[in-house]
Design a protein around this motif. Structure first.
Motif, PDB file in Angstrom:
ATOM      1  N   ASP A  99       5.501   4.747   1.839  1.00 14.04           N
ATOM      2  CA  ASP A  99       5.978   6.000   2.431  1.00 14.04           C
ATOM      3  C   ASP A  99       6.750   5.750   3.716  1.00 14.04           C
ATOM      4  O   ASP A  99       7.777   6.375   3.979  1.00 14.04           O
ATOM      5  CB  ASP A  99       4.807   6.954   2.704  1.00 14.04           C
ATOM      6  CG  ASP A  99       4.208   7.501   1.409  1.00 14.04           C
ATOM      7  OD1 ASP A  99       4.902   7.472   0.376  1.00 14.04           O
ATOM      8  OD2 ASP A  99       3.051   7.940   1.434  1.00 14.04           O
ATOM      9  N   GLN A 100       6.246   4.823   4.520  1.00  6.66           N
ATOM     10  CA  GLN A 100       6.913   4.481   5.773  1.00  6.66           C
ATOM     11  C   GLN A 100       8.297   3.882   5.476  1.00  6.66           C
ATOM     12  O   GLN A 100       9.297   4.255   6.093  1.00  6.66           O
ATOM     13  CB  GLN A 100       6.060   3.473   6.559  1.00  6.66           C
ATOM     14  CG  GLN A 100       6.669   3.079   7.902  1.00  6.66           C
ATOM     15  CD  GLN A 100       5.960   1.900   8.554  1.00  6.66           C
ATOM     16  OE1 GLN A 100       5.083   1.279   7.970  1.00  6.66           O
ATOM     17  NE2 GLN A 100       6.372   1.583   9.761  1.00  6.66           N
ATOM     18  N   SER A 122       0.831  -1.201   0.000  1.00  3.59           N
ATOM     19  CA  SER A 122       0.000   0.000   0.000  1.00  3.59           C
ATOM     20  C   SER A 122       0.868   1.255   0.000  1.00  3.59           C
ATOM     21  O   SER A 122       2.043   1.203   0.365  1.00  3.59           O
ATOM     22  CB  SER A 122      -0.922   0.002   1.212  1.00  3.59           C
ATOM     23  OG  SER A 122      -0.162   0.250   2.372  1.00  3.59           O
ATOM     24  N   GLU A 123       0.271   2.342  -0.363  1.00  6.58           N
ATOM     25  CA  GLU A 123       0.993   3.620  -0.437  1.00  6.58           C
ATOM     26  C   GLU A 123       1.552   4.017   0.932  1.00  6.58           C
ATOM     27  O   GLU A 123       2.660   4.522   1.046  1.00  6.58           O
ATOM     28  CB  GLU A 123       0.027   4.700  -0.946  1.00  6.58           C
ATOM     29  CG  GLU A 123       0.711   5.938  -1.481  1.00  6.58           C
ATOM     30  CD  GLU A 123       1.716   5.655  -2.597  1.00  6.58           C
ATOM     31  OE1 GLU A 123       2.823   6.210  -2.524  1.00  6.58           O
ATOM     32  OE2 GLU A 123       1.395   4.890  -3.524  1.00  6.58           O
ATOM     33  N   VAL A 124       0.762   3.759   1.972  1.00  7.05           N
ATOM     34  CA  VAL A 124       1.194   4.121   3.334  1.00  7.05           C
ATOM     35  C   VAL A 124       2.472   3.370   3.680  1.00  7.05           C
ATOM     36  O   VAL A 124       3.428   3.948   4.189  1.00  7.05           O
ATOM     37  CB  VAL A 124       0.074   3.786   4.357  1.00  7.05           C
ATOM     38  CG1 VAL A 124       0.575   4.027   5.777  1.00  7.05           C
ATOM     39  CG2 VAL A 124      -1.162   4.620   4.071  1.00  7.05           C
TER      40      VAL A 124
END
Length: 112
Positions: free
Chosen positions: A6-7, A1-3
């Motif tokens: 980013d993490q 996922s995008e989250v």
């Protein structure tokens, strides 16, 4: 996922971007691309492991238990393959980058 990406990207920047040995070996104009390439490799590796289930179980039994060592070594190889021949990185630099990955994977997955 995008989250997750980013993490992972933030962790990559912390671990690799703040390591003077690695940072100085990556040409300035390629730093962002290298960080993204590494983060993609880590994110894909974690996703593939999560969806592989049965295969992941088989792999972990081959690579010495469910400590996550199999996950990390697979991700290290994938990232090394992604970076090889790109960005003018030496094999020493690629090795230093992959050596930082277990800490990143552990922070994201809670497994070492």
């Amino acid at each position: 996922s995008e989250v997750m990406f980013d993490q992972v990207l933030q962790l990559v920047k912390q671990h690799i971007g703040n390591d003077p040995k690695i940072s100085s070996a990556i040409p300035a104009e390629h730093k962002e691309d290298v960080h993204r390439e590494v983060a993609n490799g880590v994110t894909d590796g974690i996703k593939n492991t999560a969806t592989a289930g049965g295969i992941g179980g088989m792999l972990s039994s081959v690579t010495g238990g469910s400590s996550g060592g199999g996950i990390t070594s697979g991700i290290q190889k994938a990232v090394a393959d992604r970076l090889a021949g790109k960005f003018g990185l030496s094999s020493e630099t690629i090795h230093a980058i992959t050596a930082a990955l277990p800490g990143i994977v552990e922070k994201v997955t809670g497994k070492s």
